[in-house]
Motif scaffolding. Structure first.
Motif, short mmCIF file in Angstrom:
data_model
loop_
_atom_site.label_atom_id
_atom_site.label_comp_id
_atom_site.label_asym_id
_atom_site.label_seq_id
_atom_site.Cartn_x
_atom_site.Cartn_y
_atom_site.Cartn_z
N VAL A 186 20.10 -33.19 -7.36
CA VAL A 186 19.76 -32.83 -8.74
C VAL A 186 20.80 -31.88 -9.32
CG1 VAL A 186 18.08 -31.70 -10.24
CG2 VAL A 186 17.30 -33.10 -8.31
N ILE A 187 21.34 -32.26 -10.47
CA ILE A 187 22.22 -31.39 -11.24
C ILE A 187 21.42 -30.88 -12.43
CG2 ILE A 187 24.32 -31.26 -12.65
CD1 ILE A 187 25.39 -33.66 -11.01
N ALA A 188 21.34 -29.57 -12.59
CA ALA A 188 20.59 -28.99 -13.72
C ALA A 188 21.54 -28.42 -14.75
CB ALA A 188 19.65 -27.90 -13.21
N ILE A 189 21.23 -28.66 -16.01
CA ILE A 189 21.94 -28.03 -17.13
C ILE A 189 20.91 -27.12 -17.78
CG2 ILE A 189 23.14 -28.38 -19.31
CD1 ILE A 189 24.04 -31.09 -18.28
N THR A 190 21.06 -25.81 -17.57
CA THR A 190 20.02 -24.87 -17.97
C THR A 190 20.61 -23.52 -18.31
OG1 THR A 190 17.86 -23.95 -17.32
CG2 THR A 190 19.55 -24.12 -15.60
N ARG A 191 19.80 -22.60 -18.80
CA ARG A 191 20.29 -21.28 -19.22
C ARG A 191 20.72 -20.43 -18.03
NH1 ARG A 191 15.37 -17.45 -19.42
NH2 ARG A 191 13.77 -18.71 -18.43
N GLY A 235 13.90 -24.45 -33.50
CA GLY A 235 14.47 -25.64 -32.87
C GLY A 235 15.70 -25.20 -32.11
N ALA A 236 16.00 -25.89 -31.02
CA ALA A 236 17.17 -25.52 -30.23
C ALA A 236 18.42 -25.64 -31.07
CB ALA A 236 17.26 -26.41 -29.00
N MET A 237 19.22 -24.59 -31.12
CA MET A 237 20.44 -24.61 -31.91
C MET A 237 21.65 -24.37 -31.02
SD MET A 237 19.32 -22.93 -35.58
CE MET A 237 18.25 -21.62 -35.05
N SER A 238 21.98 -23.12 -30.74
CA SER A 238 23.17 -22.85 -29.94
C SER A 238 23.04 -23.42 -28.53
CB SER A 238 23.43 -21.34 -29.88
OG SER A 238 22.35 -20.65 -29.31
N SER A 239 21.82 -23.48 -28.00
CA SER A 239 21.63 -24.03 -26.65
C SER A 239 21.97 -25.52 -26.63
CB SER A 239 20.20 -23.82 -26.16
OG SER A 239 19.28 -24.55 -26.96
N ARG A 240 21.61 -26.24 -27.70
CA ARG A 240 21.92 -27.66 -27.78
C ARG A 240 23.43 -27.88 -27.85
NH1 ARG A 240 20.41 -28.53 -32.44
NH2 ARG A 240 22.45 -28.88 -33.36
N ILE A 241 24.10 -27.05 -28.64
CA ILE A 241 25.55 -27.14 -28.74
C ILE A 241 26.20 -26.92 -27.37
CG2 ILE A 241 27.61 -26.09 -29.75
CD1 ILE A 241 25.99 -27.63 -31.79
N SER A 242 25.72 -25.92 -26.65
CA SER A 242 26.27 -25.61 -25.32
C SER A 242 25.98 -26.72 -24.32
CB SER A 242 25.69 -24.29 -24.81
OG SER A 242 26.11 -23.22 -25.62
N GLN A 243 24.79 -27.29 -24.38
CA GLN A 243 24.43 -28.39 -23.49
C GLN A 243 25.33 -29.60 -23.74
OE1 GLN A 243 20.27 -28.78 -24.42
NE2 GLN A 243 19.62 -27.51 -22.71
N LEU A 244 25.55 -29.90 -25.01
CA LEU A 244 26.43 -31.03 -25.36
C LEU A 244 27.85 -30.78 -24.87
CD1 LEU A 244 25.16 -31.76 -28.98
CD2 LEU A 244 24.99 -33.32 -27.04
#
Length: 284
Positions: free
Chosen positions: A209-214, A240-249
């Motif tokens: 499992v690879i996790a993309i998380t804070r 709504g997720a903002m900066s976290s979504r940008i970072s995940q992308l």
């Protein structure tokens, strides 16, 4: 950037008798440790300089100075993220102020996420993707949108992958996964119940499992084999997720680019093959 505090937490259960005192002290007093010499730390923890050096090497550092340098950097990064959280959206904000705050938050999130990437972990994740029969994506809400973006990218180069909008279908994916596949679980909080249920099922099937998380300890980061961290700089109200979504992308873009770079010529041909020509119409 080596995630110093996270590494210490992950190693805690494996620490021997002498190391446990050091580990506990490091976790309880990180701000003090950055100012201690190795001998001062040894005195505070009733240990020896040689034990501290061995512990640092087990954590992936060259020695105490390398460990201390990384800890200083990480604490500064966390303080910066904390300071940014004070710049919240307010009722009185003008449109200009909102534009500035949201944009700045996204930029800081991207920069901090870049600093958190552990090259060794990234390399291992790319290895897993390269060898995996199928990539299985898991995510809910805004993280599902990130998972869909990743799915389309890997589909473009004909890498077998799966994603579903329906949670029950994601759970079926988890139950059907094999040790020769890989799971990528995306959750900023690391506490999304549906994602955790799927990940626990994946682990029961002995698949990695690879996790993309804070970048904070959470249930998802604890259970995952590899963690690709994003900076925790969301606004408090977080409608709504903002900066976290940008970072995940951004993490997905980095992971995908590193993946195709392994077989650049092969995937370049595949890009040309799967390119969908857009019809051009002149405007009179």
């Amino acid at each position: 950037m080596k995630s110093t505090i996270v590494r210490i937490k992950e190693y805690k259960n494996n620490a021997n008798g002498a190391e446990k005192k050091i580990v506990d002290f490091l976790l309880e007093n990180p701000e003090q440790v950055v100012n201690y010499t190795i001998h001062e730390l040894a005195e505070k923890t009733y240990s020896s300089a040689s034990t501290i050096v061995r512990l640092c090497k087990k954590l992936g550092f060259e020695g105490y100075k390398d460990f201390q340098k990384s800890l200083v950097y990480e604490l500064a990064l966390r303080k910066e993220a904390l300071d940014e959280k004070t710049q919240e959206i307010t009722r009185e904000d003008s449109l200009e102020s909102i534009i500035e705050k949201v944009t700045y938050k996204n930029v800081v999130s991207l920069e901090n996420t870049m600093k958190l990437i552990d090259l060794e972990i990234l390399e291992r994740c790319v290895d897993l993707l390269d060898k995996a029969n199928t990539i299985n994506f898991f995510g809910m809400g805004s993280s599902l949108l990130v998972a869909k973006d990743a799915y389309l990218k890997f589909l473009r180069v004909n890498k077998p992958c799966l994603i579903s909008d329906d949670w029950h279908a994601q759970l079926l994916q988890a139950r059907n996964i094999t040790k020769d596949d890989v799971a990528i679980a995306i959750s900023y909080s690391g506490m999304t119940e549906e994602v955790l249920r799927c990940v626990q099922t994946v682990k029961e099937n002995n698949a990695p499992v690879i996790a993309i998380t804070r970048f904070e300890e959470n249930p998802l980061s604890t259970i995952a084999d590899y963690n690709l961290y994003v900076s925790a700089t969301e606004f408090i109200f977080r409608s709504g997720a903002m900066s976290s979504r940008i970072s995940q992308l951004s993490i997905i873009d980095i992971l995908f680019t590193a993946f195709i770079n392994r077989n650049y010529d092969k995937y370049l041909k595949q890009f040309k093959k799967t390119h969908i020509q857009k019809p051009y119409k002149s405007i009179d």
